[in-house]
Each structure stands twice: as structure tokens, then as C-alpha cells.
Design a protein around this motif. Structure first.
Motif, PDB file in Angstrom:
ATOM      1  N   MET A 164       0.996  -1.228   0.054  1.00  0.00           N
ATOM      2  CA  MET A 164       0.013  -0.083   0.109  1.00  0.00           C
ATOM      3  C   MET A 164       1.044   1.250   0.077  1.00  0.00           C
ATOM      4  O   MET A 164       1.985   1.255   0.632  1.00  0.00           O
ATOM      5  N   ALA A 165       0.328   2.212  -0.793  1.00  0.00           N
ATOM      6  CA  ALA A 165       1.148   3.494  -0.720  1.00  0.00           C
ATOM      7  C   ALA A 165       1.269   4.174   0.437  1.00  0.00           C
ATOM      8  O   ALA A 165       0.560   3.989   1.278  1.00  0.00           O
ATOM      9  N   LYS A 166       2.494   4.813   0.859  1.00  0.00           N
ATOM     10  CA  LYS A 166       2.653   5.630   2.071  1.00  0.00           C
ATOM     11  C   LYS A 166       1.776   6.959   1.767  1.00  0.00           C
ATOM     12  O   LYS A 166       1.384   7.642   2.786  1.00  0.00           O
ATOM     13  N   THR A 167       1.520   7.368   0.507  1.00  0.00           N
ATOM     14  CA  THR A 167       0.913   8.893   0.352  1.00  0.00           C
ATOM     15  C   THR A 167      -0.023   8.842  -0.831  1.00  0.00           C
ATOM     16  O   THR A 167      -0.043   7.790  -1.682  1.00  0.00           O
ATOM     17  N   ASP A 191       6.538   5.550  -9.675  1.00  0.00           N
ATOM     18  CA  ASP A 191       5.687   6.060  -8.879  1.00  0.00           C
ATOM     19  C   ASP A 191       6.107   7.288  -8.072  1.00  0.00           C
ATOM     20  O   ASP A 191       5.630   8.101  -7.286  1.00  0.00           O
ATOM     21  N   GLU A 192       7.604   7.548  -8.136  1.00  0.00           N
ATOM     22  CA  GLU A 192       8.007   8.797  -7.212  1.00  0.00           C
ATOM     23  C   GLU A 192       8.186   9.925  -8.124  1.00  0.00           C
ATOM     24  O   GLU A 192       8.699  10.976  -7.691  1.00  0.00           O
ATOM     25  N   ASP A 218      -1.061   9.978  -4.383  1.00  0.00           N
ATOM     26  CA  ASP A 218      -0.450  10.970  -5.390  1.00  0.00           C
ATOM     27  C   ASP A 218      -1.612  11.707  -6.148  1.00  0.00           C
ATOM     28  O   ASP A 218      -1.916  11.283  -7.070  1.00  0.00           O
TER      29      ASP A 218
END
Length: 163
Positions: free
Chosen positions: A1-4, A127-128, A6
Motif C-alpha cells: 500500500m502506498a504511503k501517500t 511512482d516517485e 499521489d
């Protein structure tokens, strides 16, 4: 799961989805009323397809106008194909949504601008990579073509929401 979340990518996807829906309507029903579009795109994008003489003439970016004469407008999930007339020479183009820098409909004073920044993407995961965009909307004109009020552009810059 993503931390933030986007938001930049989500906003870009939504804006490109809006362009796709507008173009789908035009492909199906034609241009309504006085609507017409100025679309500026990156001619260096790897998926852009245009005649060699056009890419030589416009090595970085090009603005097309979809208004009086166009043909073969085909809209897909990733981009659109269209034939436009350049000095009595019909030329087919394919423009992916990712290549679009601006989309403007001056008949209703509406515009989208996609901002990009250069990053060393080799050192970043996909994704960054940040995606910056500005959305500009304007007050519409009255039916007689006069301004419906003061023209105050509302600009939403995604940078102010970044940490």
C-alpha cells in the motif's frame, strides 16, 4: 500500500480523462456551436506520430487547431488520431494524451495546462516521479459573446499541496 496519495498523478489522469471525453463527443457528434480547440503537444514524445516535414518544422512542440476542417477523429484510451489540413495537404496525426501540454477552448474561455519538470528518472521509481499541473478555468461568456462578468482566472497549482 502506498504511503501517500499521489494527487499530482490523479489530477493528470482526471484532466486527460476530461480531454478524452470531450474528444469522444466531438468524434461522435461534431463540434457543437462555436466550440473549437487549440491543443499544444510535445512533438518529441516517443508515441507522437506526424509527418517528417512537420516534426522538422516543429522540433519541440506544436499547436493544432480543431475547428473548421478535420477528418478521421478517432479517440482511444491513450490518445487520439486526427487528419488536419496543412496548406491544402491533409496530414494524419496521432497524439497521446501524455504529450499534451495545453488544451484550450477559447469559445468558453476554458483551458488546461500540464506542467512538467525535468528529473533524473533513472534514479527514481516511476511512482516517485512528481507530476505538476495547473488547471485554469474562466468565467463563460454570455450568449451574445460579451463577458458575463470580470474575467478572473482561478489557477490551482498542485505545488502548494506538496510537502
Amino acid at each position: 500500500m502506498a504511503k501517500t496519495i499521489d494527487y499530482g498523478n490523479l489530477m493528470h489522469d482526471a484532466m486527460r480523462g476530461l480531454i478524452r471525453k470531450v474528444l469522444e463527443g466531438v468524434a461522435r457528434d461534431g463540434l457543437p456551436g462555436e466550440h473549437h480547440f487549440f491543443i499544444t503537444f510535445d512533438t518529441m514524445h516517443p508515441d507522437v506520430e506526424l509527418a517528417d516535414w512537420l516534426s522538422d518544422r516543429y522540433p519541440e512542440e506544436m499547436t493544432i487547431v480543431i475547428q473548421h476542417w478535420f477528418d478521421n477523429l478517432e479517440v482511444s484510451e491513450d490518445g487520439f488520431a486526427i487528419t488536419l489540413n496543412f496548406g491544402d495537404s491533409p496530414e494524419p496525426l496521432y497524439i497521446p494524451y501524455d504529450a499534451i501540454r495545453t488544451f484550450v477552448d477559447p469559445s468558453v474561455e476554458f483551458g488546461l495546462r500540464f506542467e512538467t519538470q525535468e528529473y533524473d528518472v533513472e534514479e527514481m521509481d516511476e511512482d516517485e516521479i512528481p507530476h505538476d499541473a495547473e488547471v485554469t478555468s474562466f468565467e463563460p461568456k454570455e450568449e451574445n459573446g460579451k463577458s458575463a462578468g470580470p474575467k478572473e482566472a482561478e489557477i490551482v497549482s498542485l505545488d502548494k499541496f506538496r510537502k
